[in-house]
Write an enzyme that holds these catalytic residues in place. Structure first.
Site, PDB file in Angstrom:
ATOM      1  N   ASP A  82       0.711  -1.098  -0.118  1.00  0.00           N
ATOM      2  CA  ASP A  82      -0.058  -0.035   0.020  1.00  0.00           C
ATOM      3  C   ASP A  82       0.956   1.128  -0.052  1.00  0.00           C
ATOM      4  OD1 ASP A  82      -2.423   1.516   0.297  1.00  0.00           O
ATOM      5  OD2 ASP A  82      -2.252   1.419   2.437  1.00  0.00           O
ATOM      6  N   GLY A 179      -7.116   8.648   8.022  1.00  0.00           N
ATOM      7  CA  GLY A 179      -6.794   8.847   9.594  1.00  0.00           C
ATOM      8  C   GLY A 179      -8.373   9.157   9.854  1.00  0.00           C
ATOM      9  N   HIS A 206      -9.573   5.076  -1.024  1.00  0.00           N
ATOM     10  CA  HIS A 206      -8.743   5.047   0.270  1.00  0.00           C
ATOM     11  C   HIS A 206      -9.505   5.708   1.266  1.00  0.00           C
ATOM     12  CE1 HIS A 206      -4.609   3.970  -1.221  1.00  0.00           C
ATOM     13  NE2 HIS A 206      -5.260   3.589  -2.170  1.00  0.00           N
ATOM     14  N   SER A 209     -12.042   4.565   6.647  1.00  0.00           N
ATOM     15  CA  SER A 209     -12.205   4.631   7.950  1.00  0.00           C
ATOM     16  C   SER A 209     -13.102   5.853   8.495  1.00  0.00           C
ATOM     17  CB  SER A 209     -10.972   4.643   8.756  1.00  0.00           C
ATOM     18  OG  SER A 209     -10.340   3.152   8.839  1.00  0.00           O
TER      19      SER A 209
HETATM   20  P1  13P Z   1      -8.040   4.964   6.676  1.00  0.00           P
HETATM   21  O1  13P Z   1      -6.975   5.015   7.399  1.00  0.00           O
HETATM   22  O2  13P Z   1      -8.699   6.177   6.724  1.00  0.00           O
HETATM   23  O3  13P Z   1      -8.744   3.607   6.674  1.00  0.00           O
HETATM   24  O4  13P Z   1      -7.276   4.773   5.139  1.00  0.00           O
HETATM   25  C1  13P Z   1      -6.803   3.614   5.109  1.00  0.00           C
HETATM   26  C2  13P Z   1      -6.188   3.664   3.517  1.00  0.00           C
HETATM   27  O5  13P Z   1      -6.605   4.219   2.636  1.00  0.00           O
HETATM   28  C3  13P Z   1      -4.781   2.942   3.197  1.00  0.00           C
HETATM   29  O6  13P Z   1      -4.352   3.148   2.120  1.00  0.00           O
END
Ligand code: 13P
Length: 282
Positions: A82, A179, A206, A209
């Site tokens: 990633d 985040g 992406h 969360s």
């Molecule tokens: P989050 O931490 O907001 O879930 O994002 C994850 C992400 O996009 C990892 O590449």
């Protein structure tokens, strides 16, 4: 089951109008928790590691962990780099056995992003490993990348970028951020539909969360095939461990609190798989 590449998974998701959940893992417990959740849900799953995670324990360690867990499971599992931040790290992931690689040149100029991404895509194509790239800037902070000045993906640029790089999938910037969100994120879903209309490769969301479930579902309806979750898993694991240690301050066996953290991650991942609609698609 052996590892698969994300290409097969994402094309199937695209066709079936669901998304594959991609979950960032930091340690053995999180690897086991994600695969356990996907197995219980009978869902294809992607486990992914960022450069700082790789710095913590090494590509080989995550590869061995994920491979061992995947071999005991019946579901398709892919291991993805990633936000790969250099050609060199992308090649190391490829040599280690990762079945999917992201090269993130989104902080470069458009032209430099194309050059870097094409170089990685060409090299990975020889091994049959698909490459994800990013165009526009997803906001927030992921790993060492801090983007307080997000820029949305331009649909026309996206078409040119995909044609000139040969990527397998594209991460789009439509208002999500890595985040924790301060308020509710406002997503430019019309932009997403426009990109989808013009571009046929799988699209990646992406920063999922904290995005309301219904907003994630809407993005999937409009053409997202891979959804990335990291922060919520990190919080779930840490909260489980913290709560256990608060109740049991004399505990000293990492297996005891690791198991609680693992259970919490499994619960979150199962919920995310439901949102993605990938349950039963293994
Ligand atoms: P989050 O931490 O907001 O879930 O994002 C994850 C992400 O996009 C990892 O590449």
């Amino acid at each position: 089951m052996a590892f698969v590449t994300t290409q097969e998974m994402l094309l199937a998701a695209d066709k079936g109008a669901y998304a594959v959940g991609a979950f960032n893992v930091e340690n053995m417990e999180m690897v086991m928790a994600v695969i356990r959740a996907a197995e219980e849900m009978q869902a294809p799953v992607i486990l992914q590691t960022t450069p700082s995670t790789v710095k913590y324990a090494g590509l080989a360690m995550y590869y061995a962990n994920v491979r061992a867990a995947a071999q005991q499971a019946e579901i398709p599992v892919a291991l993805h780099l990633d936000h790969g931040n250099s050609f060199s790290l992308a090649m190391q992931a490829l040599r280690t056995g990762y079945t999917s690689v992201m090269i993130d040149g989104s902080h470069e100029t458009f032209e430099d992003n194309i050059v870097l991404t094409r170089r990685v895509a060409d090299a990975c194509a020889c091994a049959g490993v698909p490459v994800e790239a990013e165009l526009g800037k997803v906001g927030g902070k992921e790993d060492d990348l801090d983007c307080s000045d997000p820029g949305y993906t331009d649909p026309e640029d996206a078409v040119k970028f995909a044609a000139e790089t040969g990527i397998g999938s594209l991460a789009v910037a439509i208002g999500t951020a890595h985040g924790i969100y301060k308020g509710e994120p406002k997503l430019d879903v019309e932009r997403l539909s426009e990109i989808r209309r013009r571009l046929s490769i799988p699209l990646v969301l992406h920063g999922a969360s904290g995005v309301p479930d219904e907003a994630v579902r809407e993005c999937i309806r409009r053409g997202i095939s891979k959804v990335n979750f990291a922060t919520e898993l990190r919080i779930a694991y840490s909260d489980g461990v913290k709560e256990f240690l608060k109740k049991n301050p004399d505990a000293f066996d990492p297996k005891k609190y690791g198991a609680v953290g693992m259970d919490r991650v499994t619960e979150v991942v199962k919920e995310k798989i439901k949102v993605c609609g990938s349950g039963g698609k293994a």
